[in-house]
Design a protein around this motif. Structure first.
Motif, PDB file in Angstrom:
ATOM      1  N   LEU A   1       1.208  -1.347  -0.148  1.00  0.00           N
ATOM      2  CA  LEU A   1       0.206   0.243   0.101  1.00  0.00           C
ATOM      3  C   LEU A   1       0.614   1.476   0.280  1.00  0.00           C
TER       4      LEU A   1
ATOM      5  N   ASP B   1      -7.920  -2.949   3.140  1.00  0.00           N
ATOM      6  CA  ASP B   1      -6.547  -4.184   2.768  1.00  0.00           C
ATOM      7  C   ASP B   1      -5.324  -5.311   3.593  1.00  0.00           C
TER       8      ASP B   1
ATOM      9  N   ASP C   1      -4.218  -8.519   2.031  1.00  0.00           N
ATOM     10  CA  ASP C   1      -2.651  -8.172   1.627  1.00  0.00           C
ATOM     11  C   ASP C   1      -2.846  -9.848   2.098  1.00  0.00           C
TER      12      ASP C   1
END
Ligand code: ASP
Length: 432
Positions: free
Chosen positions: A367, A391, A395
């Protein structure tokens, strides 16, 4: 299909599912801001402090730390072993060239698929999301520094900091020097080979802790995760997941089949365990001991290839990360109604591929590197605040793809160097 319930893979999977449910249960009373306090007469029992931020947090972190503990000694020792056993000195240059080329090519393919699908499916059009407040974009390192920093100034400090590329460079030089010493180097070769065995033994001991560690990580994650954000960003979230799955199954299978003729089904089946570790830890770097174990013991790649390609891949090869960056760039452009030109897209492919080289294999770095990609095509970096909420989960999934890519490339290179034991690869029960 017969499921082996005593296998480690099954145990980790069950721990993951159990952790997810326990997390969903805990979130009924506990969140970042609320706590569930049970009065026990003499004292109040805080579920948040004792269970979530106490036991679960500690269990998860001890597991991740135990894996990280092995990364530096493992990479250094196995790479020295791999290099000093090289019979052909030119092989190193060939290995390096082939791996970098394949790693870069697979990443470029990944981001191209991501961009194409995002342009067609338009995840950023008509969504109702708000950038998360309080987000400050961190500065991504300059690309030239990424290259300069490959050369260590102090190998001990590189090891202390866990700088993988610098450790690789030093280990290679060390190994080459030992190989060049010939007979005189024999004692050190035996010493390193023995240490390597010891470290691999520690890896297999620690792998047995995985079900507990993964349970703690999942339970804590699902206690706090913002499920609402996933709903608001469902289109973006699903698109990234779909592209990740396509890349891991279709692209990797095609490349593996085309270059080696090996069975993609066996390959993907054997990747389960490493992928689960990657999913649980969201770190290719922490997963490295397991990835190396998978590449050598399950997929049959010889240590002299795998000890080089796997650590290199865990550092420079991030196909999953590039996919997220591709979809995210188009998403942010669409959200802010910015039209990207063909040139811009080309720029995104190049920068995201290079960014993936500079992305460290730890949670969330993809990110940060996205900032570099966005800046390159003049998109607002604050756009990252839009997607940050989902995220963590992405991830985990993209890290699983990252390590699968490392192993696929390792198989291709090992095969091309005649260093892949196909009996081990095809033996579905191979673990040693
Ligand atoms: N967590 C990823 C990895 O370790 C990197 C990232 O995408 O943030 O592979």
């Amino acid at each position: 299909m017969k499921i082996n319930t005593s296998s480690l893979t099954f145990k980790i999977f069950m721990a993951m599912v159990l952790g997810l449910f326990v997390g969903l249960l805990l979130r009924l009373g506990v969140s970042e801001t609320t706590d569930l306090v049970i009065p026990l007469g003499l004292f109040d029992f805080s579920v948040k402090a004792v269970i979530v931020d106490g036991f679960l947090h500690a269990g998860g972190q001890i597991f991740i730390n135990s894996l990280k503990m092995l990364v530096v000694p493992l990479v250094f020792v196995s790479l020295v072993c791999g290099t000093c056993s090289l019979s052909d000195p030119q092989k190193l240059g060939r290995l390096g060239g082939k791996s970098v080329l394949l790693y870069v090519a697979t990443t470029a393919i990944a981001i191209t698929i991501a961009l194409t699908m995002a342009i067609i499916l338009q995840p950023g059009v008509g969504i109702d999301a708000q950038p998360q407040s309080g987000f400050v974009a961190k500065e991504a390192p300059a690309l030239v520094d990424v290259f300069i920093n490959i050369m260590p100034t102090n190998p001990i400090s590189s090891m202390a900091k866990g700088n993988m590329l610098q450790i690789i460079v030093f280990a290679l030089l060390f190994g080459i020097a030992v190989a060049l010493l010939g007979k005189e180097g024999n004692r050190i070769v035996t010493f390193f080979e023995d240490i390597n065995k010891v470290i691999m033994k520690i890896v297999s001991i620690l792998m047995n802790l995985a079900p507990y560690g993964v349970f703690c990580l999942m339970a804590k994650l699902f206690t706090y995760i913002d499920l609402g954000a996933i709903g608001a960003l469902a289109k973006y979230f699903l698109l990234v997941v779909v592209v990740l799955i396509i890349h891991a199954t279709v692209t990797y299978s095609l490349i593996l089949k085309a270059f080696t003729g090996l069975s993609p089904v066996i390959f993907l089946t054997k990747m389960r365990e490493a992928a689960m570790f990657a999913f649980g830890t969201a770190s290719s770097s922490a997963t490295l001991p397991v990835t190396l174990n998978t590449a050598t013991k399950k997929l049959g790649a010889h240590n002299s290839t795998a000890s080089f390609t796997v650590p290199l891949g865990s550092t420079i090869n991030m196909d999953g990360t590039a996919i997220m960056q591709g979809v995210a760039t188009v998403f942010i452009a669409q959200f802010f109604a910015v039209d990207l030109t063909l040139n811009d897209y080309l720029m995104v492919v190049i920068t995201a591929t290079l960014a993936s080289i500079g992305t460290a294999g730890v949670p969330g770095v993809g990110l940060i590197m996205l900032a570099m990609v966005l800046q390159q095509v003049n998109l607002p970096v604050e756009g990252i605040a839009l997607i940050i909420g989902v995220d963590r989960l992405l991830d985990m999934i993209r890290t699983a793809v990252n390590v699968t890519g490392d192993c696929m490339v390792t198989c291709v290179i090992a095969k091309s160097e005649n260093e892949l034991d196909e009996t081990v690869f095809n033996d579905t029960s191979a673990t040693k």
